[in-house]
Design a protein around this motif. Structure first.
Motif, PDB file in Angstrom:
ATOM      1  N   UNK A   1      13.782  -2.975 -10.345  1.00 16.40           N
ATOM      2  CA  UNK A   1      12.727  -2.619  -9.522  1.00 16.40           C
ATOM      3  C   UNK A   1      12.166  -3.694  -8.498  1.00 16.40           C
ATOM      4  N   UNK A   2      12.757  -4.978  -8.453  1.00 18.16           N
ATOM      5  CA  UNK A   2      12.303  -6.062  -7.685  1.00 18.16           C
ATOM      6  C   UNK A   2      13.607  -6.748  -6.852  1.00 18.16           C
ATOM      7  N   UNK A   3      13.121  -7.678  -6.227  1.00 17.68           N
ATOM      8  CA  UNK A   3      14.103  -8.281  -5.300  1.00 17.68           C
ATOM      9  C   UNK A   3      13.387  -9.588  -4.899  1.00 17.68           C
ATOM     10  N   UNK A   4      14.363 -10.353  -4.884  1.00 12.36           N
ATOM     11  CA  UNK A   4      13.623 -11.891  -4.516  1.00 12.36           C
ATOM     12  C   UNK A   4      13.561 -11.852  -2.915  1.00 12.36           C
ATOM     13  N   UNK A   5      12.428 -11.901  -2.480  1.00 14.80           N
ATOM     14  CA  UNK A   5      12.226 -11.954  -0.930  1.00 14.80           C
ATOM     15  C   UNK A   5      11.636 -13.353  -0.544  1.00 14.80           C
ATOM     16  N   UNK A   6      12.634 -13.955   0.456  1.00 14.67           N
ATOM     17  CA  UNK A   6      11.997 -15.260   0.899  1.00 14.67           C
ATOM     18  C   UNK A   6      10.976 -14.897   1.759  1.00 14.67           C
ATOM     19  N   UNK A   7      10.072 -15.975   2.005  1.00 13.62           N
ATOM     20  CA  UNK A   7       9.032 -15.721   2.934  1.00 13.62           C
ATOM     21  C   UNK A   7       8.526 -17.235   3.471  1.00 13.62           C
ATOM     22  N   UNK A   8       8.406 -17.451   4.482  1.00 14.11           N
ATOM     23  CA  UNK A   8       7.822 -18.579   4.908  1.00 14.11           C
ATOM     24  C   UNK A   8       6.174 -18.708   4.959  1.00 14.11           C
ATOM     25  N   UNK A  52       7.326  -7.596 -11.304  1.00 14.28           N
ATOM     26  CA  UNK A  52       7.492  -7.665  -9.827  1.00 14.28           C
ATOM     27  C   UNK A  52       6.893  -8.830  -9.086  1.00 14.28           C
ATOM     28  N   UNK A  53       5.595  -9.142  -9.544  1.00 11.37           N
ATOM     29  CA  UNK A  53       5.082 -10.349  -8.713  1.00 11.37           C
ATOM     30  C   UNK A  53       5.876 -11.787  -9.075  1.00 11.37           C
ATOM     31  N   UNK A  58       6.622 -14.844  -4.290  1.00 14.99           N
ATOM     32  CA  UNK A  58       5.858 -15.004  -3.182  1.00 14.99           C
ATOM     33  C   UNK A  58       4.718 -15.909  -3.841  1.00 14.99           C
ATOM     34  N   UNK A  59       4.290 -15.922  -4.962  1.00 12.08           N
ATOM     35  CA  UNK A  59       3.102 -16.695  -5.586  1.00 12.08           C
ATOM     36  C   UNK A  59       3.214 -17.659  -6.139  1.00 12.08           C
ATOM     37  N   UNK A  60       2.488 -18.794  -6.126  1.00 10.49           N
ATOM     38  CA  UNK A  60       2.456 -20.001  -7.196  1.00 10.49           C
ATOM     39  C   UNK A  60       2.022 -19.571  -8.397  1.00 10.49           C
ATOM     40  N   UNK A  61       0.998 -18.661  -8.709  1.00 11.81           N
ATOM     41  CA  UNK A  61       0.735 -18.241  -9.997  1.00 11.81           C
ATOM     42  C   UNK A  61       0.632 -16.775 -10.103  1.00 11.81           C
ATOM     43  N   UNK A 128       5.575  -0.400  -7.736  1.00 11.54           N
ATOM     44  CA  UNK A 128       5.480  -1.561  -6.782  1.00 11.54           C
ATOM     45  C   UNK A 128       6.640  -2.314  -6.236  1.00 11.54           C
ATOM     46  N   UNK A 129       6.942  -2.658  -4.957  1.00 11.88           N
ATOM     47  CA  UNK A 129       8.070  -3.018  -4.807  1.00 11.88           C
ATOM     48  C   UNK A 129       7.782  -4.667  -4.012  1.00 11.88           C
ATOM     49  N   UNK A 130       8.692  -5.697  -4.409  1.00  6.59           N
ATOM     50  CA  UNK A 130       8.447  -6.749  -3.834  1.00  6.59           C
ATOM     51  C   UNK A 130       8.660  -6.963  -2.474  1.00  6.59           C
ATOM     52  N   UNK A 131       9.294  -6.175  -1.664  1.00  6.63           N
ATOM     53  CA  UNK A 131       9.552  -6.158  -0.311  1.00  6.63           C
ATOM     54  C   UNK A 131       8.457  -5.965   0.401  1.00  6.63           C
ATOM     55  N   UNK A 132       7.326  -4.676  -0.299  1.00  7.69           N
ATOM     56  CA  UNK A 132       6.174  -4.275   0.389  1.00  7.69           C
ATOM     57  C   UNK A 132       5.181  -5.590   0.234  1.00  7.69           C
ATOM     58  N   UNK A 133       5.070  -6.298  -0.941  1.00 12.58           N
ATOM     59  CA  UNK A 133       4.323  -7.328  -0.926  1.00 12.58           C
ATOM     60  C   UNK A 133       4.470  -8.464  -0.003  1.00 12.58           C
ATOM     61  N   UNK A 134       5.796  -8.551   0.280  1.00 10.14           N
ATOM     62  CA  UNK A 134       6.094  -9.623   1.271  1.00 10.14           C
ATOM     63  C   UNK A 134       5.681  -9.208   2.771  1.00 10.14           C
TER      64      UNK A 134
END
Length: 251
Positions: A1-8, A52-53, A58-61, A128-134
């Motif tokens: 359900x999730x994928x690792x999404x790099x984000x600056x 997913x989170x 994307x999140x430190x916590x 919920x998808x990681x890509x939409x969170x990103x």
């Protein structure tokens, strides 16, 4: 359900903000008993947004705010942090999301004068998808907006809606009666998934659905608000269909 999404998350004029996920999961749901930990396709439903989170990177916590030690134990077993229990005064049917977020920000020592971001993710969001969170986070960081959130287009345009009074229909917007559906303005609603907000906005309990926010339009296949048992059953069908489709794509 999730994928690792790099984000600056760096900005040119400030140090990188803290990006924290907050999943509010009170006890005492009435329409669906034990809703936030009810088994959904084999796991407590709250396990899905936690996973997913975490996997989004994307999140430190990733924190769960709950008034229930039982919910806290389940959430912790899937990797969430439980640094505090929410007071009962903020755990009834009428407590707004902003108040829960503001309480969490205070408990976590997040300064409203900083650029820190708190993302509220609802616990009943297995699609919920990681890509939409990103996308949501990037939309917030790339703008001066107070919030970004997931939105859905109405599947049938409300401008063609009517009420039934004593058995007879009366259009709410009769001026649109002769218009084709494709000529009507598109109308959207809250998807009930995630809400990125700057800490100062949560502290001020600023309204989300306003010009100071950025909506991220989601596909209907990957969002489903769960309020009733019928909603729950339909969400499970969507989830299974998505998983089957994902497996077929990978095979």
């Amino acid at each position: 359900m999730t994928s690792n999404t790099a984000l600056n998350t760096d900005t040119s004029h400030t140090s990188a903000p803290k990006i924290i996920a907050l999943i509010p999961a009170r006890s005492g749901s009435k329409r669906i008993p034990r809703k936030n930990i009810k088994p959904f396709c084999g796991k407590p439903i709250i396990a899905y947004p936690i996973t997913t989170a975490l996997e989004s990177k994307l999140f430190s916590r990733v924190i769960v705010s709950t008034d229930s030690q039982h919910i806290a134990d389940i959430a912790q077993s899937y990797g969430a942090e439980i640094p505090f229990l929410r007071p009962s005064s903020l755990s009834d049917d009428f407590t707004p999301t902003a108040a829960v977020a503001a309480h969490a920000a205070q408990e976590l020592g997040l300064d409203s004068s900083s650029s820190d971001v708190l993302c509220v993710i609802y616990p009943t969001t297995p699609l919920l998808q990681a890509s939409f969170l990103a996308q949501g986070l990037q939309a917030l960081l790339d703008s001066s907006a107070a919030y970004s959130f997931g939105a859905l287009e109405y599947s049938y345009n409300p401008y063609r809606s009517f009420v039934i009074d004593e058995g007879s229909p009366t259009m709410l917007f009769p001026e649109h009666y002769h218009k084709r559906s494709q000529d009507l303005p598109r109308i959207y609603h809250d998807a009930g998934q995630f809400y990125f907000g700057r800490v100062w906005a949560w502290h001020d309990e600023l309204a989300i659905f306003a010009p100071h926010s950025r909506p991220i339009v989601l596909p209907h296949s990957l969002a489903h608000d769960i309020d009733t048992l019928e909603d729950w059953n339909l969400a499970e069908l969507k989830f299974r269909a998505f998983m089957d489709s994902s497996s077929a794509t990978l095979s």
